[in-house]
Design an enzyme around this catalytic site. Sequence first.
Site, mmCIF file in Angstrom:
data_model
loop_
_atom_site.group_PDB
_atom_site.id
_atom_site.type_symbol
_atom_site.label_atom_id
_atom_site.label_comp_id
_atom_site.label_asym_id
_atom_site.label_seq_id
_atom_site.Cartn_x
_atom_site.Cartn_y
_atom_site.Cartn_z
ATOM 1 N N GLY A 1 0.798 -1.239 0.035
ATOM 2 C CA GLY A 1 -0.012 -0.007 -0.063
ATOM 3 C C GLY A 1 0.837 1.109 -0.028
ATOM 4 C CB THR A 2 1.394 3.676 -2.304
ATOM 5 O OG1 THR A 2 0.000 3.793 -2.843
ATOM 6 C CG2 THR A 2 2.102 2.684 -2.954
#
EC number: 3.4.25.1
Length: 274
Positions: A52-53
């Site tokens: 996830g960013t």
Amino acid sequence: MADPMGGAGRLPAVFMTPGTSSFTDFLSQSAPHLLPGARGGLPGPVTEVAHGTTIVAVTFPGGVIMAGDRRATQGHMIAQRDVEKVHHADDFSCVGYAGTAGVGAELIRLFQVELEHYEKIEGATLSLDAKANRLAAMVKGNLPMALQGLAVVPLFAGYDPDLDKGRIFSYDIAAAKSEERTYESIGSGSVFAKGSLKKRFRVDLTQDDAVRIAVEALYDAADDDSATGGPDTIRKLYPIVASVTSDGYRRYGDDEVEPVVTAIIADRSTSAGG
């Protein structure tokens, strides 16, 4: 052989023994192998997993906004376009994560149970500071996995009734906790998101203003960071946006986020510099 269930129709003794109000502590005693950080001993660093960013959080008078992009990456590939990285923690707090997607989702589920378990056992809720400290302990428990490439860092925010304001807490992989007074971002696009927030943040933001600059920060991050997903108007995939105020946690619907995205795109179309 002793019956592990303590006899027909009975709960195991561990469930009947008075102890801590922490679900994580209970799990460490009764089933430690189920804790996220208990699965160390991997043969080497792990790289081919989804990540996830970018997550952002912004305070405004009386509350806080948290928003997250929807992209998960695996190396140079887009692993998923509709990940949800911002979640309800309890009635007056929310939590997001950046890093290894599977570990992050597991950490958040365990944190949600931790807060609910305490409330049921004690008949009261933890203070916001205590919630932040509980999350730090859980992040520290994941350190062995983080050192083997399965790192995850959360961003925690909530409404503090004693101070009548929103507060933000960030962490590193070793569980060092920091309170951020105005705004914060984590993840691969955080440097670009924080640059955007720095230009647009004001102490007198309205709640709608805070939503706008949070979404705009994610838009700016996606513009420069390939691992951060921008609003996808074709697939109708928009950032996850949540608010926490004295009225509690509220997640914005796509029908509320879409006009914000549309306005940002319209403004950028006439001002290419952002």
